[in-house]
Motif scaffolding. Sequence first.
Motif, PDB file in Angstrom:
ATOM      1  N   GLU A 233       0.815  -1.217   0.000  1.00  0.00           N
ATOM      2  CA  GLU A 233       0.000   0.000   0.000  1.00  0.00           C
ATOM      3  C   GLU A 233       0.848   1.267   0.000  1.00  0.00           C
ATOM      4  O   GLU A 233       0.418   2.316  -0.476  1.00  0.00           O
ATOM      5  N   LEU A 234       2.060   1.183   0.532  1.00  0.00           N
ATOM      6  CA  LEU A 234       2.928   2.359   0.593  1.00  0.00           C
ATOM      7  C   LEU A 234       4.355   1.941   0.270  1.00  0.00           C
ATOM      8  O   LEU A 234       4.936   1.099   0.966  1.00  0.00           O
ATOM      9  N   VAL A 235       4.917   2.529  -0.778  1.00  0.00           N
ATOM     10  CA  VAL A 235       6.252   2.160  -1.250  1.00  0.00           C
ATOM     11  C   VAL A 235       7.119   3.407  -1.322  1.00  0.00           C
ATOM     12  O   VAL A 235       6.673   4.463  -1.806  1.00  0.00           O
ATOM     13  N   PHE A 236       8.357   3.284  -0.868  1.00  0.00           N
ATOM     14  CA  PHE A 236       9.361   4.338  -1.030  1.00  0.00           C
ATOM     15  C   PHE A 236      10.414   3.819  -2.005  1.00  0.00           C
ATOM     16  O   PHE A 236      11.023   2.772  -1.751  1.00  0.00           O
ATOM     17  N   GLU A 237      10.612   4.529  -3.100  1.00  0.00           N
ATOM     18  CA  GLU A 237      11.625   4.141  -4.080  1.00  0.00           C
ATOM     19  C   GLU A 237      12.872   4.959  -3.790  1.00  0.00           C
ATOM     20  O   GLU A 237      12.925   6.155  -4.034  1.00  0.00           O
ATOM     21  N   ALA A 238      13.899   4.297  -3.258  1.00  0.00           N
ATOM     22  CA  ALA A 238      15.098   5.004  -2.801  1.00  0.00           C
ATOM     23  C   ALA A 238      16.339   4.637  -3.601  1.00  0.00           C
ATOM     24  O   ALA A 238      17.433   5.093  -3.261  1.00  0.00           O
ATOM     25  N   SER A 239      16.190   3.855  -4.654  1.00  0.00           N
ATOM     26  CA  SER A 239      17.369   3.471  -5.438  1.00  0.00           C
ATOM     27  C   SER A 239      17.724   4.526  -6.478  1.00  0.00           C
ATOM     28  O   SER A 239      18.893   4.680  -6.840  1.00  0.00           O
ATOM     29  N   GLY A 240      16.722   5.235  -7.000  1.00  0.00           N
ATOM     30  CA  GLY A 240      16.972   6.211  -8.056  1.00  0.00           C
ATOM     31  C   GLY A 240      17.333   5.575  -9.385  1.00  0.00           C
ATOM     32  O   GLY A 240      17.826   6.258 -10.275  1.00  0.00           O
ATOM     33  N   ALA A 241      17.059   4.291  -9.537  1.00  0.00           N
ATOM     34  CA  ALA A 241      17.396   3.567 -10.765  1.00  0.00           C
ATOM     35  C   ALA A 241      16.175   3.483 -11.674  1.00  0.00           C
ATOM     36  O   ALA A 241      15.171   2.865 -11.302  1.00  0.00           O
ATOM     37  N   PRO A 242      16.209   4.103 -12.863  1.00  0.00           N
ATOM     38  CA  PRO A 242      15.045   4.030 -13.760  1.00  0.00           C
ATOM     39  C   PRO A 242      14.623   2.597 -14.066  1.00  0.00           C
ATOM     40  O   PRO A 242      13.425   2.318 -14.216  1.00  0.00           O
ATOM     41  N   ALA A 243      15.587   1.682 -14.137  1.00  0.00           N
ATOM     42  CA  ALA A 243      15.259   0.293 -14.442  1.00  0.00           C
ATOM     43  C   ALA A 243      14.401  -0.347 -13.364  1.00  0.00           C
ATOM     44  O   ALA A 243      13.727  -1.354 -13.614  1.00  0.00           O
ATOM     45  N   ALA A 244      14.415   0.236 -12.160  1.00  0.00           N
ATOM     46  CA  ALA A 244      13.636  -0.337 -11.063  1.00  0.00           C
ATOM     47  C   ALA A 244      12.185   0.116 -11.071  1.00  0.00           C
ATOM     48  O   ALA A 244      11.344  -0.490 -10.392  1.00  0.00           O
TER      49      ALA A 244
END
Length: 341
Positions: A233-244
């Motif tokens: 329900e809640l995601v933080f994207e912290a990699s900064g990788a467009p492929a992710a």
Amino acid sequence: MRAVVVHGAGDLRVEERPDPVARTGEVVVAMEWGGVCGSDLAYWRNGSSGTAVLRDSLVLGHEVAGRVVSTGPGVSGWEPGTPVTVHPAHAAAGSVLPERLAGRSNLHTQVRYFGSAASHPHTDGGFSELRAVPAHQLRRLPDGVSTEQAALAEPLAVAMHAVNRAGDVRGRDVLVNGAGPIGCLVVAAAKHAGAATVTAADLSASSLAVAKELGADRVLDLGAGDRLPDDCELVFEASGAPAALGGVLRATARGGMLVQVGNLPGSAAPAALGDLVTREITWVGAYRFVEEISDALDALDDGLDVSGVVTHRFGIEQAGEALATAAGPGSSKVLIRLSGD
């Protein structure tokens, strides 16, 4: 005094510079600890960070803490020896924040930031034995917070701002994709804010070990074959990788929220974004912070322990080794001892 100065891509020097003198409204601080950030690495490796390109030499560093040495005219309340950290952002003189951005000074376009080449002349950072700082940028340390701990207040503030962008996280299940220093601090910040569970995902087992130490209830080793769930329900994207991005959007539940805290490149990059529409995902950005650096100090004073994010410490004379270590595998947050005992 000694300072850590980048002159261009691959050209880092620890060099002598004149001791600063406090001007009107300024305080001279003896910097004791500094944390290496991704932007410091970018200036060193590429001669640029995003769209900010080095035109002159630049003292690196915006994650710093130390003690007051002296004050300039018009400054009171800052006695020598007072331990402080620094809010690295300062609005340019005469600039006005648009009314629609009230309370969101992190989005001000006319801002000077410690250790940044975004404007010219560049704004030197705090990786130096001494630094003159406008008094309004200082934040006094609580009695229970050391200058070494306070060097983590700035990146912790970034993480806390990201969590604030998600609204009330109490009782919610959270996924953090990317367990670099900021991702690990998002883990700690989410748990501190009352998240029920936090899962951290990364390609590196050593990074996941740090996330676990900072409070992750579960870790997913994507490099070993683990896969992201598809109902978060809640995601933080912290990699900064467009492929992710495609996988992270797929992991976000229908009607869920994705907070983008990892810096994405300023150039075009392919990414699978279809789930953003078909799942009606709310995708919001999180940029730097407003006043969460004060919240970070309060949290550290209240007992939030994020020291596990620190994997290496170096003296100022070893600054080159410090940056190389931070850029390599097996490290998380790298600290530089800038001065003091």
